[in-house]
Design a protein around this motif. Structure first.
Motif, PDB file in Angstrom:
ATOM      1  N   ALA A  41       0.839  -1.192   0.000  1.00 45.13           N
ATOM      2  CA  ALA A  41       0.000   0.000   0.000  1.00 45.13           C
ATOM      3  C   ALA A  41       0.882   1.253   0.000  1.00 45.13           C
ATOM      4  O   ALA A  41       1.931   1.290   0.638  1.00 45.13           O
ATOM      5  CB  ALA A  41      -0.901   0.005   1.225  1.00 45.13           C
ATOM      6  N   TRP A  42       0.457   2.244  -0.747  1.00 45.32           N
ATOM      7  CA  TRP A  42       1.181   3.506  -0.834  1.00 45.32           C
ATOM      8  C   TRP A  42       0.142   4.577  -1.125  1.00 45.32           C
ATOM      9  O   TRP A  42      -0.392   4.642  -2.227  1.00 45.32           O
ATOM     10  CB  TRP A  42       2.231   3.434  -1.942  1.00 45.32           C
ATOM     11  N   PHE A  43      -0.181   5.368  -0.137  1.00 46.97           N
ATOM     12  CA  PHE A  43      -1.307   6.282  -0.304  1.00 46.97           C
ATOM     13  C   PHE A  43      -1.156   7.514   0.586  1.00 46.97           C
ATOM     14  O   PHE A  43      -0.442   7.489   1.583  1.00 46.97           O
ATOM     15  CB  PHE A  43      -2.633   5.565   0.007  1.00 46.97           C
ATOM     16  N   ILE A  44      -1.833   8.561   0.202  1.00 48.31           N
ATOM     17  CA  ILE A  44      -1.835   9.795   0.986  1.00 48.31           C
ATOM     18  C   ILE A  44      -2.692   9.581   2.226  1.00 48.31           C
ATOM     19  O   ILE A  44      -3.805   9.078   2.145  1.00 48.31           O
ATOM     20  CB  ILE A  44      -2.380  10.968   0.150  1.00 48.31           C
ATOM     21  N   GLN A  45      -2.145   9.942   3.392  1.00 47.09           N
ATOM     22  CA  GLN A  45      -2.886   9.751   4.639  1.00 47.09           C
ATOM     23  C   GLN A  45      -3.456  11.058   5.169  1.00 47.09           C
ATOM     24  O   GLN A  45      -4.566  11.091   5.676  1.00 47.09           O
ATOM     25  CB  GLN A  45      -1.957   9.156   5.705  1.00 47.09           C
ATOM     26  N   ASP A  46      -2.661  12.112   5.075  1.00 44.77           N
ATOM     27  CA  ASP A  46      -3.093  13.380   5.661  1.00 44.77           C
ATOM     28  C   ASP A  46      -3.028  14.504   4.638  1.00 44.77           C
ATOM     29  O   ASP A  46      -2.067  14.593   3.878  1.00 44.77           O
ATOM     30  CB  ASP A  46      -2.193  13.745   6.851  1.00 44.77           C
ATOM     31  N   VAL A  47      -4.046  15.322   4.655  1.00 43.24           N
ATOM     32  CA  VAL A  47      -4.091  16.497   3.783  1.00 43.24           C
ATOM     33  C   VAL A  47      -4.476  17.693   4.640  1.00 43.24           C
ATOM     34  O   VAL A  47      -5.391  17.610   5.451  1.00 43.24           O
ATOM     35  CB  VAL A  47      -5.134  16.322   2.659  1.00 43.24           C
ATOM     36  N   ILE A  48      -3.737  18.774   4.480  1.00 39.63           N
ATOM     37  CA  ILE A  48      -4.075  20.002   5.211  1.00 39.63           C
ATOM     38  C   ILE A  48      -4.094  21.169   4.227  1.00 39.63           C
ATOM     39  O   ILE A  48      -3.161  21.336   3.443  1.00 39.63           O
ATOM     40  CB  ILE A  48      -3.073  20.278   6.358  1.00 39.63           C
ATOM     41  N   VAL A  49      -5.176  21.913   4.256  1.00 39.02           N
ATOM     42  CA  VAL A  49      -5.292  23.106   3.413  1.00 39.02           C
ATOM     43  C   VAL A  49      -5.309  24.323   4.317  1.00 39.02           C
ATOM     44  O   VAL A  49      -6.094  24.377   5.268  1.00 39.02           O
ATOM     45  CB  VAL A  49      -6.589  23.056   2.572  1.00 39.02           C
ATOM     46  N   THR A  50      -4.442  25.289   4.032  1.00 44.21           N
ATOM     47  CA  THR A  50      -4.411  26.501   4.856  1.00 44.21           C
ATOM     48  C   THR A  50      -4.641  27.737   4.005  1.00 44.21           C
ATOM     49  O   THR A  50      -4.292  27.775   2.828  1.00 44.21           O
ATOM     50  CB  THR A  50      -3.068  26.664   5.605  1.00 44.21           C
ATOM     51  N   LEU A  51      -5.258  28.746   4.639  1.00 40.55           N
ATOM     52  CA  LEU A  51      -5.454  30.059   4.024  1.00 40.55           C
ATOM     53  C   LEU A  51      -4.621  31.035   4.845  1.00 40.55           C
ATOM     54  O   LEU A  51      -4.907  31.248   6.026  1.00 40.55           O
ATOM     55  CB  LEU A  51      -6.932  30.448   4.073  1.00 40.55           C
ATOM     56  N   ASN A  52      -3.569  31.586   4.252  1.00 39.77           N
ATOM     57  CA  ASN A  52      -2.643  32.467   4.974  1.00 39.77           C
ATOM     58  C   ASN A  52      -2.221  31.844   6.313  1.00 39.77           C
ATOM     59  O   ASN A  52      -2.143  32.518   7.328  1.00 39.77           O
ATOM     60  CB  ASN A  52      -3.270  33.838   5.222  1.00 39.77           C
ATOM     61  N   GLY A  53      -1.993  30.548   6.321  1.00 39.38           N
ATOM     62  CA  GLY A  53      -1.505  29.874   7.519  1.00 39.38           C
ATOM     63  C   GLY A  53      -2.585  29.317   8.434  1.00 39.38           C
ATOM     64  O   GLY A  53      -2.293  28.561   9.349  1.00 39.38           O
ATOM     65  N   ARG A  54      -3.865  29.675   8.195  1.00 36.00           N
ATOM     66  CA  ARG A  54      -4.954  29.168   9.035  1.00 36.00           C
ATOM     67  C   ARG A  54      -5.576  27.960   8.335  1.00 36.00           C
ATOM     68  O   ARG A  54      -5.874  27.999   7.146  1.00 36.00           O
ATOM     69  CB  ARG A  54      -6.014  30.264   9.207  1.00 36.00           C
ATOM     70  N   THR A  55      -5.771  26.865   9.086  1.00 37.79           N
ATOM     71  CA  THR A  55      -6.309  25.650   8.477  1.00 37.79           C
ATOM     72  C   THR A  55      -7.773  25.847   8.084  1.00 37.79           C
ATOM     73  O   THR A  55      -8.593  26.254   8.904  1.00 37.79           O
ATOM     74  CB  THR A  55      -6.187  24.473   9.458  1.00 37.79           C
ATOM     75  N   VAL A  56      -8.094  25.594   6.828  1.00 33.37           N
ATOM     76  CA  VAL A  56      -9.481  25.677   6.388  1.00 33.37           C
ATOM     77  C   VAL A  56     -10.075  24.300   6.096  1.00 33.37           C
ATOM     78  O   VAL A  56     -11.289  24.145   5.993  1.00 33.37           O
ATOM     79  CB  VAL A  56      -9.661  26.593   5.152  1.00 33.37           C
ATOM     80  N   TRP A  61      -7.094  10.265   4.829  1.00 34.04           N
ATOM     81  CA  TRP A  61      -7.546   9.392   3.754  1.00 34.04           C
ATOM     82  C   TRP A  61      -7.087   7.965   3.964  1.00 34.04           C
ATOM     83  O   TRP A  61      -6.028   7.702   4.518  1.00 34.04           O
ATOM     84  CB  TRP A  61      -7.004   9.902   2.415  1.00 34.04           C
ATOM     85  N   GLY A  62      -7.892   7.052   3.471  1.00 33.90           N
ATOM     86  CA  GLY A  62      -7.511   5.654   3.431  1.00 33.90           C
ATOM     87  C   GLY A  62      -7.148   5.277   2.003  1.00 33.90           C
ATOM     88  O   GLY A  62      -7.036   6.138   1.129  1.00 33.90           O
ATOM     89  N   THR A  63      -7.004   3.976   1.763  1.00 36.84           N
ATOM     90  CA  THR A  63      -6.580   3.524   0.443  1.00 36.84           C
ATOM     91  C   THR A  63      -7.692   3.644  -0.592  1.00 36.84           C
ATOM     92  O   THR A  63      -7.449   3.481  -1.770  1.00 36.84           O
ATOM     93  CB  THR A  63      -6.134   2.053   0.504  1.00 36.84           C
ATOM     94  N   ALA A  64      -8.912   3.893  -0.159  1.00 36.09           N
ATOM     95  CA  ALA A  64     -10.042   3.906  -1.094  1.00 36.09           C
ATOM     96  C   ALA A  64     -10.170   5.206  -1.876  1.00 36.09           C
ATOM     97  O   ALA A  64     -10.993   5.303  -2.769  1.00 36.09           O
ATOM     98  CB  ALA A  64     -11.346   3.629  -0.348  1.00 36.09           C
ATOM     99  N   VAL A  65      -9.368   6.198  -1.562  1.00 35.69           N
ATOM    100  CA  VAL A  65      -9.408   7.413  -2.367  1.00 35.69           C
ATOM    101  C   VAL A  65      -8.704   7.122  -3.695  1.00 35.69           C
ATOM    102  O   VAL A  65      -7.682   6.434  -3.734  1.00 35.69           O
ATOM    103  CB  VAL A  65      -8.748   8.596  -1.615  1.00 35.69           C
ATOM    104  N   SER A  66      -9.291   7.597  -4.775  1.00 35.53           N
ATOM    105  CA  SER A  66      -8.820   7.239  -6.112  1.00 35.53           C
ATOM    106  C   SER A  66      -7.402   7.710  -6.398  1.00 35.53           C
ATOM    107  O   SER A  66      -6.915   8.661  -5.803  1.00 35.53           O
ATOM    108  CB  SER A  66      -9.747   7.834  -7.174  1.00 35.53           C
TER     109      SER A  66
END
Lengths: 103, 159
Positions: A41-56, A61-66
């Protein structure tokens, strides 16, 4: 190292829409190769989106994300020129951060 | 597009130290996993609906009509790429989880929604076969669920 993400962020009224296309194999660990060996298995686990440094938005994610994951969402309070940064971390500990400004 | 290509060429040769160590087999994958503190391994490792809900803290969620699927097909031709969009109209939505009942591991994704972000996300998932897909929403400390049956013509997890 993975390829860059494609990020589009646009404001409409008081709401900003973010669309991301990441480049990642998202291997499930269920498939076998031609020799019958399980492909790990090789997959993205964590995603963080920030706006000017603030998390939005943050996601796990698990393996089921495309493969080459797509993500879209909206938030309030973004203005043209604000900086959006997106970081993902996969299960091998690899990371990638890409940035864009809101258009 | 041109700029994108240039950046792609630039980054092509790069590989992180951790990646190299992993490739060389010096580091066990378990060690790499330990680096990611936030990832909820217990929840992603579950194989039944009840277990997954429990691991997420959901227990016995209430059915809700305020959770809406959008851009989500009734019939997915390709199980490897099934678009799923979930909107929660429940006030104070804190997180949205996507569960696929008949996948080897049910939990596909969990999205944490901070204040100011709309409780509406869309992504694409893999489905092994036709299955119920559930959206588990945590709002104001309580759990709500809604399901949708999606038929898959071609599975997305096989070899």
């Amino acid at each position: 190292m993975a390829d860059p993400m494609k990020i589009r962020a646009t404001t409409l009224g008081d709401s900003t829409e973010v669309k991301v296309l990441m480049s990642h194999e998202m291997e499930t660990g269920q498939r076998k190769d031609a020799q019958g060996q399980t492909i790990p298995a090789w997959f993205i686990q964590d995603v963080i989106v920030t706006l000017n440094g603030r998390t939005v938005l943050s996601a796990q994610w698990g393996t089921a994300v495309s493969k080459n994951p797509f993500l879209s969402f909206k938030f309030k309070g973004g203005a043209k020129g604000d900086k959006i940064a997106i970081t993902w971390t996969d299960n091998r500990g690899d990371k990638r951060t890409d940035e864009t400004v809101i258009a | 597009m041109d700029e994108m290509r240039r950046r792609l060429v630039q980054s092509g040769g790069g590989m992180t130290l951790l990646g190299l160590l992993l490739a060389a087999g010096w580091l066990k994958p378990e060690y790499a996993l330990a680096q990611v503190q936030t990832w909820n391994k217990a929840a992603f490792d579950t194989h039944t609906l009840a277990d997954t809900m429990k691991a997420l803290g959901g227990g016995d969620p209430a059915q809700s009509k305020d959770i809406v699927f959008f851009q989500t097909p009734e019939i997915a031709e390709n199980g490897a790429v099934v678009p799923i969009g979930v909107t929660s109209n429940i006030p104070k939505t804190e997180s949205i989880a996507i569960l696929i009942e008949k996948n080897p591991n049910l939990l596909a994704a969990v999205f944490e929604i901070p204040t100011g972000t709309e409780a509406s996300i869309s992504t694409r998932v893999k489905m092994a076969q036709s299955s119920n897909v559930y959206a588990l929403v945590k709002a104001d400390g309580k759990y709500y669920v809604a399901g949708k049956d999606i038929k898959v013509t071609l599975g997305g997890c096989g070899g």
